[in-house]
Design a protein around this motif. Sequence first.
Motif, short mmCIF file in Angstrom:
data_model
loop_
_atom_site.label_atom_id
_atom_site.label_comp_id
_atom_site.label_asym_id
_atom_site.label_seq_id
_atom_site.Cartn_x
_atom_site.Cartn_y
_atom_site.Cartn_z
N LEU A 1 0.82 -1.21 0.00
CA LEU A 1 0.00 0.00 0.00
C LEU A 1 0.86 1.26 0.00
CD1 LEU A 1 -2.86 -0.99 2.48
CD2 LEU A 1 -3.08 -0.58 0.04
N VAL A 2 1.94 1.28 0.80
CA VAL A 2 2.76 2.49 0.90
C VAL A 2 3.91 2.47 -0.08
CG1 VAL A 2 2.16 2.79 3.31
CG2 VAL A 2 4.19 1.46 2.72
N ASN A 3 3.95 1.41 -0.93
CA ASN A 3 4.97 1.32 -1.98
C ASN A 3 6.39 1.37 -1.40
OD1 ASN A 3 5.92 1.00 -4.55
ND2 ASN A 3 5.63 3.16 -5.16
N THR A 4 6.63 0.52 -0.41
CA THR A 4 7.92 0.43 0.29
C THR A 4 8.35 -1.04 0.33
OG1 THR A 4 7.28 2.31 1.65
CG2 THR A 4 9.16 1.02 2.42
N PRO A 5 9.61 -1.35 0.15
CA PRO A 5 10.06 -2.76 0.27
C PRO A 5 9.75 -3.31 1.67
CG PRO A 5 11.75 -1.42 -0.76
CD PRO A 5 10.72 -0.47 -0.26
N VAL A 6 9.51 -4.61 1.75
CA VAL A 6 9.14 -5.26 3.02
C VAL A 6 10.29 -5.16 4.03
CG1 VAL A 6 8.39 -7.41 4.05
CG2 VAL A 6 7.57 -6.79 1.79
N GLU A 7 11.54 -5.36 3.58
CA GLU A 7 12.68 -5.33 4.49
C GLU A 7 12.83 -3.94 5.11
OE1 GLU A 7 12.67 -6.35 1.48
OE2 GLU A 7 13.05 -8.51 1.57
N LYS A 8 12.65 -2.90 4.29
CA LYS A 8 12.78 -1.54 4.83
C LYS A 8 11.67 -1.25 5.82
CE LYS A 8 13.34 3.25 3.37
NZ LYS A 8 13.39 4.19 2.23
N LEU A 9 10.45 -1.72 5.54
CA LEU A 9 9.35 -1.51 6.47
C LEU A 9 9.60 -2.21 7.80
CD1 LEU A 9 6.61 -0.20 6.86
CD2 LEU A 9 5.56 -2.27 5.91
N LEU A 10 10.18 -3.43 7.78
CA LEU A 10 10.50 -4.15 9.02
C LEU A 10 11.57 -3.39 9.81
CD1 LEU A 10 10.53 -7.84 7.71
CD2 LEU A 10 8.93 -6.84 9.35
N GLU A 11 12.56 -2.79 9.09
CA GLU A 11 13.58 -2.00 9.79
C GLU A 11 12.96 -0.78 10.46
OE1 GLU A 11 16.51 -1.00 6.95
OE2 GLU A 11 17.24 -3.06 6.66
N GLN A 12 12.05 -0.09 9.75
CA GLN A 12 11.40 1.10 10.34
C GLN A 12 10.57 0.71 11.55
OE1 GLN A 12 9.24 2.74 7.07
NE2 GLN A 12 11.03 3.84 6.21
N LEU A 13 9.89 -0.43 11.51
CA LEU A 13 9.10 -0.88 12.66
C LEU A 13 10.02 -1.20 13.83
CD1 LEU A 13 6.49 -3.15 10.86
CD2 LEU A 13 5.99 -1.06 12.11
N ALA A 14 11.16 -1.82 13.55
CA ALA A 14 12.10 -2.14 14.62
C ALA A 14 12.66 -0.87 15.24
CB ALA A 14 13.23 -3.02 14.07
N GLU A 15 12.97 0.16 14.41
CA GLU A 15 13.46 1.43 14.93
C GLU A 15 12.40 2.12 15.78
OE1 GLU A 15 14.66 3.68 11.61
OE2 GLU A 15 16.43 2.45 11.16
N ALA A 16 11.12 1.91 15.44
CA ALA A 16 10.05 2.51 16.22
C ALA A 16 9.76 1.74 17.50
CB ALA A 16 8.79 2.61 15.38
#
Length: 880
Positions: free
Chosen positions: A13-28
Amino acid sequence: MSQQTTIRKLAELVNTPVEKLLEQLAEAGMTFSGPDQTVTSAEKLKLLGFLKRSHGKADVATEEAVAPKKITLNRNRKQEITVGGGKHKTTVDVVVRKKVTLVKPQDGGGAGDDDERAEILRKLEESRQRNLEEQQRLADEDRRRADEAAARRREAEEVAARARAEAEAAAAVDAPPVSSPAQPAAREAAAAPRPKPAATHGHGHPKPARPEPARVDDRNAHKAKPNRGSHAMVSDVEDDDATARFAGQLHLSASERERRSSSRPKGGRQTRRQPEQSRSGGGQHGFMRPTEKVVREIAIGDAITVSDLAQKLALKGGDVVKALFKMGVMATITQTIDHDTAVLVTEELGHKALRANSNDAESELLAHLEDQAIGDKSQRPPVVTIMGHVDHGKTSLLDYIRRTKVASGEAGGITQHIGAYHVETPKGVISFLDTPGHAAFTAMRARGAKLTDIVILVVAADDGVMPQTIEAIQHAKAANVPLVVAVNKIDKSSADPLRVKNELLTHGVVAEDFGGDVQCIHVSAKAGTGIDELLDAVLLQSEVLELKAVATGRATGTVIESSLDKGRGPVATVLVQEGLLQKGDYLVCGVQYGRVRALFDETGTQVQSAGPSIPVQVLGLSGVPDAGDDFVVVADERLAKDVAQQRDTKRRESRLVAQAGNRMEDIMAQMGSGGTQLSLNLVVKADVQGSAEALRQALTSLSNDQIRINLIVSGVGGITESDANSALAAKATIIGFNVRADASARKVIESNNLDLRYFSIIYDVIDQVKQVASGLLGKEVREEIIGTAEVRDVFRSSKFGAVAGCMVIEGVVKRNKPIRVLRDNTVVFEGELESLRRFKENVDEVRNGTECGIGVKAYNDVKPGDQIECFERIEVQRTL
C-alpha cells in the motif's frame, strides 16, 4: 483502518520494500518476526508518529490527533414530476442534491493559525489601499481633463461672443435705429453664450462634453445648468437603480467598463459617483433599435428553395418554415417551392415580392430571331395528317399514294409511330403525317393535329364512326384545322357510305352532299379507287388556305418524333415550318442542342437541306428531345448551349416543386386511408419517344386505390446495364418495346433473375401488366350466403342437445358449411352445422321448401323464430 492487514500488504500500500518496512518498525520499537504478521491500527499510528518525528514534524501519536476535523454529508433525492396533459404529457426527473459540511470546533488556535490569519489580513489591507489610490488617481485625471475642457469651452465662447458683438456693432452702424421694446431682450438673448458644438468621435456621433467638477457651495447652480446631451453625466447626482443600470454602457469599451466597475467599493451604496465620461481613445457605440420594421423587396424566380428565400428576407429558416406550415404547406428548409407559394409567404411575412427576370438566354434568343432577315414568303406544300380509328386503313391509303408497303413493316399491322413522308404528285408536293389510331396514342394524335394544315379523316365504310374517329374530330376542331373525309373500304360488300355520313352529322361534320363544307371522298386503299379525287380535294383545300412561308434564312420547326439509335446516337424527326435547315447549322431543340451532322429524308437518303413543310431526320443533338418540342437554328453553339441549360434548369426546378408539393390535406388523406397500397415498379424502354410517352400514360392510368404502378425508368433506346441495376434496386419488371437488352444488361438480368419481357404491340403490354398487377393484388375472400332456414320448433336430444326443426325458405342448406344464427335480423351466434337430418337420415343438403333438423355445434340456445343462415367462403382474384 478498521481491518487488520499484514506487513506485506502494508508495504504494497505504501509502496515500500518489506525489508525496509521491518527495519522502520524495529526502529520505532516494534519487533516482528516475519512479513505475514498482522499490524494493528495502534501500531500503524505509532509508526506514523515515529516517521514524522524523524522528519522534524510535530508528534501525532494519538488517534484523536488524526481524527477528521471536517465531515461532508451528501444526500440525493430523486422525484418525478409530470408536466402538461393529454398527448403532450411529459415526465421530468428532478434530482435534489443537498450537501452539509460539519466542522469540528477547535479548543484553541495555535500560533501558526494566528500568523497565517494576520498575513491574510495584511495582504487584504494592502490591496484595498492600492484600489483606493488607483481610484483617487483616476478621479484626479478626470477632474484635470474636465477643467481643460471647460477652459477650452470658455475660450471658444468668448471668441464667439466677441465675433457677435462686432457683427452687431457693424449692423448698428449700417441700419437706422428703431425703437422697440423687444430689442433689449433680443440683445440679451444674442449675447447669451451658446453651447459649443460637441465634437464627433467614432462614426460621426457627437462626443459628450465633460462637465466641470462641482463644488459644495455652487451645487444648486450647477444642477440648474442645461443638459448638454443625452450622454453627459453630472458628477454629484445621487446613485439610484435607474442611473446605475445604464451608467457607462454606451461609449465605453469592454476593457474600460470592466476596469471602472472593478474600481468601485464593493460594500454599501455609492454616495458620490465618479465622473464616467467617454475617453477619446476608441469608444464603442451602443446598438440603436430601429423605430419601424424594414420592408424588403426581393426578386423571386419560377422556383426557390426555402433557405434561399429566408436568406433574401434576412430571416431564420425556421421562421419561413413556420409561416409555410401556417399556410398549410409542409416544406423543409432544403425543399423547393414554386413562385406563387414564395410570393404568398413573402407577403405574409410583411415584405414585397417581385418577379425575377432570369431569362437572359431566352431574351437573347428572341432578339436573335427578331434580328434575322425575314425574306419574302412563297407558296409551301401543305402538311396533311391522316387520322382515324385503328384498322380503318390509314396507312394502307398512304401506302397506295407512296407506292410502298409501310403497313407490312408495322408490328401487328397497326401504326405505333408518327410517320412523316412527303410525296411528289403530278399536282404538287404534299407532306403526310400518319398518326396511330390506338387509344393509348392520344397525345401523338393531338400533336399531329397541331402540326398540320389539313386533316384527312379516314372512316371505314363497313365500320362507321368509332371512338378514335370521334377523338380525331375533336382534335381537328381544337386545332381549328379543316377536315377532308375519306370513306375507305367502299369495295366491300358491307360498305354503307350513307351511314358514315349520317353518323358524322351527329358529331358536327356536315358533308357537302348534305349542304355542308366538308368534302367526303369515297376511296379504296386496295383498289386505288378515288385516290386522285382525294389528292385533288387536298390541293384544293390548300389553295383556299393560301399556305405561305419564308423559304430562306434560319429554320424553325417542330420535333415530330425522336429516338436513340445505337449507331447514330440521338435521332430527331423534325418538320421544318419556316426557313431553310442545312447541314452544319447550330440548333437548340427543347433542352437539347447541337450541330446538324447529317440530314436524311424518309427513304434514308442523305440530303443537304430541307425547306418549309419538309420532314427530315436530324443527327447531331446532345440528347433525345421530347416529341412536340420546337427547334430554332441559332448563329453559334454558345447561345444554343446557354438556352438549353437554362431550360433544363427550369424544368428540373419545376420537377422538384411538383415532387415537393406535400400538403397537410394530402398527408391526412393518406393517413386516413385504410389498407396499405401495393405498388408495381416498371422499367419501360421503347424505340421512339412517342411510344414511350404512350406507354407511360397507358400504364400509369391502370393505377387504382389498391395498387399503384410506378415507372421507375422510362426512355428511348436499348435496355442498358444502368436500367437493369435500377430495376434490381427497385425490384421492378423490365419491359422492352421494340428494343432489346445489351450484353452487360443481360448479364445483370440473368444473374439476379430479373423479370424481362419483350413486346412489339401495345395491346400485349397493357394486358400483361394487368395480369401482373392482378397477381400482386392477391385474392379476396368473399362470403356468399347459399341458404336460409327458419326455426319452427326446438327438440331436445340426449345425443345432439338442442335440435332445431327448420324449414328452408331460401337457397340450399349444406352440411359442413359455416352458419350464423340470426334473431331479429341480428347475429347471435356463428359456428358450424353439427348435423343435418331429414326423417332420421343424415343428408348432405336440403333445398328450398323442405323441412329438416339442424343441430348447431356448441350452441343450445336456439329458439323458434330464429333464422339459420348457411354461407360459404370463396376466394376471388382481384383484378384492375
